[in-house]
Design a protein around this motif. Structure first.
Motif, short mmCIF file in Angstrom:
data_model
loop_
_atom_site.label_atom_id
_atom_site.label_comp_id
_atom_site.label_asym_id
_atom_site.label_seq_id
_atom_site.Cartn_x
_atom_site.Cartn_y
_atom_site.Cartn_z
N THR A 1 0.82 -1.22 0.00
CA THR A 1 0.00 0.00 0.00
C THR A 1 0.85 1.26 0.00
OG1 THR A 1 -1.74 -1.17 1.18
CG2 THR A 1 -1.83 1.24 1.21
N ASN A 2 1.85 1.31 0.85
CA ASN A 2 2.63 2.54 1.02
C ASN A 2 3.60 2.80 -0.13
OD1 ASN A 2 1.35 3.09 3.43
ND2 ASN A 2 2.92 2.07 4.67
N ASN A 3 3.88 1.77 -0.93
CA ASN A 3 4.80 1.96 -2.05
C ASN A 3 4.11 1.79 -3.39
OD1 ASN A 3 7.48 2.59 -2.89
ND2 ASN A 3 7.80 0.45 -3.47
N THR A 4 2.81 2.09 -3.43
CA THR A 4 2.04 1.99 -4.67
C THR A 4 1.24 3.26 -4.89
OG1 THR A 4 1.84 -0.42 -4.47
CG2 THR A 4 0.29 0.69 -5.94
N VAL A 5 1.43 3.86 -6.05
CA VAL A 5 0.59 4.98 -6.47
C VAL A 5 -0.63 4.37 -7.16
CG1 VAL A 5 0.44 7.08 -7.85
CG2 VAL A 5 2.64 6.39 -6.86
N LEU A 6 -1.80 4.57 -6.59
CA LEU A 6 -3.01 3.97 -7.15
C LEU A 6 -3.94 5.08 -7.62
CD1 LEU A 6 -4.62 0.79 -5.70
CD2 LEU A 6 -5.89 2.38 -7.13
N MET A 7 -4.27 5.04 -8.91
CA MET A 7 -5.09 6.08 -9.52
C MET A 7 -6.38 5.50 -10.08
SD MET A 7 -2.53 8.57 -11.66
CE MET A 7 -1.06 9.30 -10.93
N LEU A 8 -7.43 6.28 -9.97
CA LEU A 8 -8.72 5.98 -10.60
C LEU A 8 -9.05 7.09 -11.58
CD1 LEU A 8 -11.69 4.79 -10.84
CD2 LEU A 8 -12.23 6.33 -8.93
N THR A 9 -9.45 6.71 -12.80
CA THR A 9 -9.97 7.69 -13.74
C THR A 9 -10.94 6.98 -14.67
OG1 THR A 9 -9.39 9.53 -15.20
CG2 THR A 9 -8.18 7.47 -15.52
N ALA A 10 -11.40 7.68 -15.70
CA ALA A 10 -12.24 7.10 -16.75
C ALA A 10 -11.77 7.65 -18.08
CB ALA A 10 -13.71 7.44 -16.52
N ASP A 11 -12.05 6.91 -19.16
CA ASP A 11 -11.57 7.38 -20.46
C ASP A 11 -12.40 8.54 -20.99
OD1 ASP A 11 -13.77 5.72 -20.85
OD2 ASP A 11 -12.83 4.48 -22.38
N GLN A 12 -13.68 8.61 -20.66
CA GLN A 12 -14.56 9.72 -21.05
C GLN A 12 -15.89 9.55 -20.34
OE1 GLN A 12 -13.56 7.69 -24.02
NE2 GLN A 12 -15.16 6.25 -23.44
N GLY A 13 -16.85 10.43 -20.69
CA GLY A 13 -18.14 10.41 -20.02
C GLY A 13 -19.04 9.29 -20.50
N ALA A 14 -20.23 9.25 -19.90
CA ALA A 14 -21.18 8.16 -20.12
C ALA A 14 -21.84 8.25 -21.48
CB ALA A 14 -22.25 8.18 -19.03
N GLN A 15 -22.37 7.11 -21.93
CA GLN A 15 -23.04 7.06 -23.23
C GLN A 15 -24.48 7.57 -23.10
OE1 GLN A 15 -22.20 3.77 -25.93
NE2 GLN A 15 -24.36 3.65 -26.45
#
Length: 611
Positions: free
Chosen positions: A237-251
């Motif tokens: 946990t302490n040595n991991t950069v964890l990112m959340l995103t999305a490629d674009q908006g909803a359909q």
């Protein structure tokens, strides 16, 4: 002496491993078609996203993160190359990047990282993106039941990597088809009790679609939770950069495929214990094209000046308040034959303005939403409701028709309902943002003429043309209509002594003119070519029947005749090109054409039509 050398080598190896250990691992979770506003930590009270919310509580949440394109393939190509769509070559959905474009696996492997993608890839050519691949089953579009990674390949990859390669940092891209359509049937949401976003028409059918979309978001959140748990259980946990995103908006209308706020603004949450403060919120303006430069920076690499994106590491670890003064985004829509070509280019500025230039305002905007949604079809209910509901009528017209220019104050009008482009009080701001877009396009090298033309065939009666160094997708053709019994290819060629590939016809065959000879290369690698020709320029006419009878004339003389005994006339998945291969560079016969190709035309059944 030998003992001293071995000892020195051991020290060097230890130093390398120690340096590698200091580099954090990076995990990027890319949700598929997810609006920023549809996540709990961004204020949505209906959808339940406990794991996304936990990540935000433990890290930094960005409020102004934008995709470079509102479509899957161009957006992901920008993410993985750090280049805007025109610069990396992928502007339309389902197209490739240019040959040899450097990308995330190239950059991070050189820094000692293992680079893996699990699930949906959706960038091509595949061999240009040297990811190690896992999770191929849940990376397929269907069946949708596989989208939750039923075999837990992602979790197994995390566990096995940290067990077997504890000294090597990993960059893992986790990319489920969630919440992309087809959405899961809703079982945890009551459509009638949900708050309807103001950009959606409030009809029974739309409520049902929204509930199913939320159900798929919940599935994505559960999968993110499994990733978080796997990292925690591995003690990383302490040595991991964890990112959340999305490629674009909803359909939904005026979201995916459009450069409106709902198409481009995406969640971006980053956890990096000990470096990123918990519960932080950043209003810095960032683009998803910044992800690759940021990963390079986190991995200890030097900045790559040729990229459009730039690292926002200082926003994460030094509490820097600003990043970009403006960012760029575009749409060139899809190559499907039933779409209209309605491209747009836009800039979003740090002071809250969004300027859009629509290049074919006379064309109706058409997408999958209109007629071919995979499930939860609701668009007809909008058309019906618009007959008596003024707000629905406004939403329907806003989706279907665009003015030449649009200007929005996003600080005051997040929904982008009030176009200020024609308001006299804002003429100076309009002029300023118009000039900013022009400056950005000049920087990228794209002209208005290029945008207006686009990567589409130029159709005529039973024929179409492709310009040199351009290509078209097989999706641009209605195969019920474009089904030749006899295919003709005609052009005027100059410089066949150097030459190269004249066209690639949907991977059925490649027509070349090289070293003074003209011929075809078939998919089985067999080559048929003419004798050396005395003239370096002339008219070319290829005739190919469905029975496989091939005749090629050049400079009004028959130069090649063969029986191929197979039907190579039909359009299929892939590309038809002029003077190049799609997404690849080759040598010799298949090099990009070194001379000039004029008026390359593909003709169905007969060379001249009846008036």
């Amino acid at each position: 002496m030998m003992i001293r050398i071995i000892a020195m080598l051991g020290c060097c190896l230890s130093a390398v491993l120690s340096a590698a250990q200091k580099k954090p691992s990076i995990i990027l979770f890319i949700a598929d078609d997810l609006n920023q506003q549809d996540v709990g930590c961004y204020g949505n009270k209906d959808v339940q996203t406990p794991n996304m919310d936990l990540l935000a509580a433990q890290g930094m949440r960005f409020t102004r993160a934008y995709a470079a394109s509102p479509m899957c393939t161009p957006s992901r190509s920008a993410i993985f190359t750090g280049l805007y769509p025109f610069r990396n070559g992928c502007q339309m959905n389902h197209f490739t990047v240019r040959p040899g474009v450097p990308n995330l696996p190239d950059f991070l492997k050189s820094l000692g990282y293992r680079v893996v993608i699990s699930g949906k890839i959706d960038v091509s050519p595949r061999d240009n993106f040297p990811f190690e691949v896992t999770g191929e089953e849940f990376g397929r579009y269907e069946p949708i039941e596989n989208r939750i990674d039923r075999k837990k390949e992602t979790v197994r990859m995390i566990r096995e990597h940290f067990q077997s390669r504890p000294q090597q940092p990993i960059c893992l891209i986790v990319a489920p088809w969630l919440p992309h359509v087809p959405w899961f049937p809703h079982k945890d949401f009551d459509p009638q009790k949900m708050k309807m976003p103001s950009y959606l028409a409030d009809t029974k059918e739309t409520r049902g679609a929204l509930a199913s979309y939320y159900q798929s978001i919940r599935a994505a959140d559960k999968m993110l939770g499994e990733v978080l748990q796997a990292v925690d259980q591995a003690g990383q946990t302490n040595n991991t950069v964890l990112m959340l995103t999305a490629d674009q908006g909803a359909q939904f209308p005026s979201a995916k495929w459009t450069v409106y706020d709902k198409g481009l603004r995406v969640p971006l949450v980053v956890r990096w214990p000990g470096h990123v403060p918990s519960g932080a919120v950043s209003d810095a303006l960032v683009s998803l094209a910044d992800l690759t430069p940021t990963f390079i920076d986190i991995g200890g690499g030097a900045p790559v000046d040729s990229l459009d994106g730039s690292s926002f590491k200082d926003v994460l670890v030094k509490n820097k308040k600003q990043h970009h003064a403006y960012i760029f985004a575009e749409t060139s829509v899809e190559p499907h034959y039933w779409y209209n070509y309605t491209p747009a280019r836009s800039v979003i500025t740090a002071d809250g303005w969004h300027y859009i230039k629509n290049y074919h305002p006379g064309e109706r905007f058409i997408t999958h939403i209109d007629k071919v949604e995979r499930n939860e079809f609701y668009f007809d209910s909008w058309v019906e409701d618009a007959r008596q509901n003024s707000h629905t009528k406004f939403l329907l017209n806003r989706y279907s028709y665009r003015p030449p220019e649009e200007l929005f104050n996003v600080n005051r009008d997040r929904e982008e309902f009030q176009n200020l482009a024609d308001v006299p009080a804002f003429k100076d701001i309009l002029k300023e943002k118009r000039a900013l877009l022009k400056k950005e396009l000049l920087k990228q090298g794209e002209t208005d003429e290029m945008i207006l033309e686009g990567p589409l065939p130029e159709f005529a009666d039973k024929s179409y043309t492709i310009r040199q160094n351009k290509s078209a997708s097989g999706l641009s053709f209605n195969k019920k209509l474009w089904n030749p019994d006899t295919l003709y290819i005609a052009a005027y060629l100059e410089g066949i002594d150097k030459g190269g590939v004249v066209c690639d016809y949907f991977n059925n065959f490649k027509l070349f003119a090289y070293a003074g000879k003209i011929g075809v290369l078939l998919a089985d690698s067999s080559i048929w070519e003419s004798a050396s020709l005395p003239s370096g320029s002339g008219h070319l006419v290829l005739r190919l029947s469905a029975q496989g009878d091939l005749d090629i004339q050049f400079d009004h003389k028959m130069v090649l005749s063969r029986k191929l005994n197979k039907d190579l006339t039909k359009i299929k998945a892939g590309y038809v090109t002029c003077g190049k291969l799609q997404g690849k560079e080759a040598a010799g016969r298949l090099q990009s054409y070194q001379g000039k190709i004029s008026d390359l035309r593909f003709i169905m059944n007969e060379l001249s039509g009846n008036p």
